[in-house]
Scaffold this motif. Structure first.
Motif, short mmCIF file in Angstrom:
data_model
loop_
_atom_site.label_atom_id
_atom_site.label_comp_id
_atom_site.label_asym_id
_atom_site.label_seq_id
_atom_site.Cartn_x
_atom_site.Cartn_y
_atom_site.Cartn_z
N MET A 106 34.20 3.74 16.89
CA MET A 106 35.31 4.35 17.46
C MET A 106 35.24 4.65 19.12
O MET A 106 33.92 4.85 19.45
CB MET A 106 35.36 5.93 16.76
N ALA A 107 36.14 4.61 19.72
CA ALA A 107 36.20 4.61 21.25
C ALA A 107 35.84 5.85 21.78
O ALA A 107 36.09 6.87 21.02
CB ALA A 107 37.44 4.08 21.74
N ALA A 108 34.87 5.91 22.89
CA ALA A 108 34.63 7.05 23.35
C ALA A 108 35.71 7.40 24.61
O ALA A 108 35.38 6.52 25.47
CB ALA A 108 33.12 7.07 23.96
N TYR A 109 36.42 8.21 24.50
CA TYR A 109 37.49 8.47 25.43
C TYR A 109 37.19 9.17 26.53
O TYR A 109 36.45 10.10 26.49
CB TYR A 109 38.89 8.76 24.86
N GLN A 110 37.66 8.69 27.79
CA GLN A 110 37.32 9.47 29.13
C GLN A 110 38.61 9.39 29.61
O GLN A 110 39.56 8.68 29.79
CB GLN A 110 36.36 8.40 29.80
N LEU A 111 38.67 10.76 30.29
CA LEU A 111 39.89 10.91 31.18
C LEU A 111 40.21 10.09 32.20
O LEU A 111 39.41 9.66 33.10
CB LEU A 111 39.67 12.46 31.76
N GLN A 112 41.34 9.55 32.19
CA GLN A 112 41.87 8.60 33.26
C GLN A 112 43.01 9.20 34.38
O GLN A 112 42.74 9.40 35.53
CB GLN A 112 42.54 7.20 32.88
N ASP A 113 43.82 9.92 33.81
CA ASP A 113 45.09 10.47 34.60
C ASP A 113 45.18 11.95 33.89
O ASP A 113 45.73 12.11 32.57
CB ASP A 113 46.13 9.89 34.43
N ASP A 114 45.37 13.00 34.86
CA ASP A 114 45.52 14.15 34.34
C ASP A 114 46.72 14.44 35.30
O ASP A 114 46.56 14.53 36.56
CB ASP A 114 44.43 15.18 34.71
N SER A 157 49.99 20.61 29.72
CA SER A 157 49.19 19.43 30.26
C SER A 157 49.63 18.00 29.69
O SER A 157 50.17 18.13 28.63
CB SER A 157 47.80 19.58 29.84
N LEU A 158 49.58 17.06 30.35
CA LEU A 158 49.75 15.58 30.04
C LEU A 158 48.77 14.77 30.72
O LEU A 158 48.23 14.76 31.82
CB LEU A 158 50.97 15.24 30.70
N LYS A 159 47.92 14.25 29.61
CA LYS A 159 46.83 13.49 30.04
C LYS A 159 46.62 12.30 29.28
O LYS A 159 46.92 12.27 28.04
CB LYS A 159 45.27 14.40 29.64
N VAL A 160 46.10 11.43 30.13
CA VAL A 160 45.88 9.83 29.48
C VAL A 160 44.48 9.61 29.58
O VAL A 160 43.66 9.63 30.56
CB VAL A 160 46.56 9.00 30.34
N TYR A 161 43.61 9.27 28.45
CA TYR A 161 42.56 8.95 28.27
C TYR A 161 42.47 7.46 27.84
O TYR A 161 43.05 6.71 27.28
CB TYR A 161 41.70 9.50 27.13
N GLN A 162 41.06 6.81 28.48
CA GLN A 162 40.85 5.37 28.08
C GLN A 162 39.41 5.22 27.63
O GLN A 162 38.63 5.99 27.85
CB GLN A 162 41.02 4.41 29.35
N ASN A 201 48.34 0.05 29.54
CA ASN A 201 48.15 -0.84 28.21
C ASN A 201 46.86 -0.35 27.59
O ASN A 201 45.74 -0.29 28.24
CB ASN A 201 47.63 -2.50 29.01
N HIS A 202 47.32 -0.01 26.54
CA HIS A 202 46.35 0.93 25.51
C HIS A 202 45.94 2.32 26.20
O HIS A 202 46.42 2.64 27.25
CB HIS A 202 44.84 0.17 25.63
N GLY A 203 45.51 3.34 25.24
CA GLY A 203 45.28 4.44 25.77
C GLY A 203 45.40 5.49 24.50
O GLY A 203 45.78 5.22 23.67
#
Length: 329
Positions: free
Chosen positions: A1-9, A291-296, A81-83
């Motif tokens: 399983m992917a380890a997600y990290q914050l990209q965009d807050d 909040s709106l957050k995008v993780y990758q 692309n993905h996230g």
């Protein structure tokens, strides 16, 4: 399983709106709506960032005139692309006759680069439905989710389905949409998009997993999603460069077309007339974003800078709608 990290807050201050383009063209869904620019939205009270959340609403004060009731349509200035997209809402547009709100993701050159409808409904709808829209060659399995499969072929021109229906999964949870969502105190939608598939989870505010609040989201611990799209579909071939969108339109090719057969017909014989003349009824037609957050994850982050969605060369105009009605956005 992917380890997600914050990209965009996207934040909750005025900078939230710096991350979006305000669409001001005509409504591709033929809605009774006037999408306004940022300056007009701000001065008219349709957007604000007071109280630690982001407000995105519609005009609920004035009798409307052509082309329609003032509203806001936002498209993120970044594409993905993905996230893992996590939206925490204190309030979404209510189950209001004539309204047609959506939170969704959309690629250029529709339908070739795909569309993910995460939250969407019309009129007095009480439960959410999630849908994908693609070009030919993408179908999904009826398994792996708690919702009910509505259509399985994501191709907008699929034989045996309503035109532009795509593939859809409906929820039976009355807290997932509109008035029920708001009465429950809001909630969180999480959308995971990988090469293997696209999944959507929903939790009312009292049941949000702690790893989301702690900033370390881990979908492997979230249980069965409410919607999951996987099967005979090359996800990477059908979904690319998606923007994140918020909007509220009125009447038009879905809300308007089902007006006469809905409970809303008792309020007025015409959807447009009702929306035009009853501004106060749209006081609940707003998004309140906590909040709106995008993780990758490190292996699949492929974020690219978005095109300028306000320019004629890149403006996306298309039509779709499950149940045989168009939702061009």
């Amino acid at each position: 399983m992917a380890a997600y990290q914050l990209q965009d807050d996207y934040g909750t201050g005025d900078t939230f709106f710096d991350n979006f383009d305000f669409y001001t063209g005509g409504d591709p869904t033929n809605g009774y709506v006037s999408y306004v620019d940022r300056s007009t939205a701000s001065s008219s009270g349709l957007i604000n960032t007071s109280g630690g959340s982001v407000y995105i609403g519609v005009d609920s004060t004035n009798v409307a005139s052509a082309p329609g009731r003032q509203s806001v349509r936002l498209s993120s200035t970044k594409t993905y692309n993905h996230g893992l997209v996590i939206l925490d809402l204190a309030h979404m547009p209510g189950s209001v006759c004539g309204s047609w709100p959506a939170f969704w993701m959309l690629g250029p050159d529709w339908p070739n680069n795909g569309e993910i409808d995460i939250i969407e409904g019309v009129n007095e709808q009480s439960t959410n439905a999630v849908a994908l829209h693609t070009s030919t060659g993408c179908t999904i399995n009826d398994s792996g989710f708690s919702g009910k499969l509505q259509t399985s072929n994501c191709d907008v021109a699929a034989a045996g389905q309503s035109n532009n229906a795509g593939c859809g999964i409906g929820s039976s949870d009355t807290q997932s949409y509109g008035d029920g969502f708001n009465q429950a105190g809001g909630g969180v939608y999480a959308t995971e998009w990988t090469s293997a598939g696209i999944s959507v989870w929903f939790w009312p505010s009292a049941s949000v997993p702690s790893d989301i609040a702690n900033g370390g989201p881990d979908p492997s611990g979230w249980g069965t999603p409410s919607a999951a799209f996987a099967g005979d579909c090359d996800i990477d071939a059908h979904f690319n460069q998606l923007q994140i969108l918020f909007d509220v339109t009125f009447c038009g090719d879905w809300a308007g077309n089902v007006w006469s057969t809905s409970s809303c017909a008792s309020k007025d014989s015409s959807c447009t007339s009702y929306v035009q003349n009853n501004p106060a009824d749209f006081a609940e037609s707003y998004w309140s974003v906590n909040s709106l957050k995008v993780y990758q994850d490190g292996s699949s982050a492929r974020n690219v800078t978005a095109f300028d969605a306000s320019t004629p060369s890149s403006r996306i105009v298309r039509k779709h709608r499950r149940n045989g009605f168009y939702h061009g956005q």
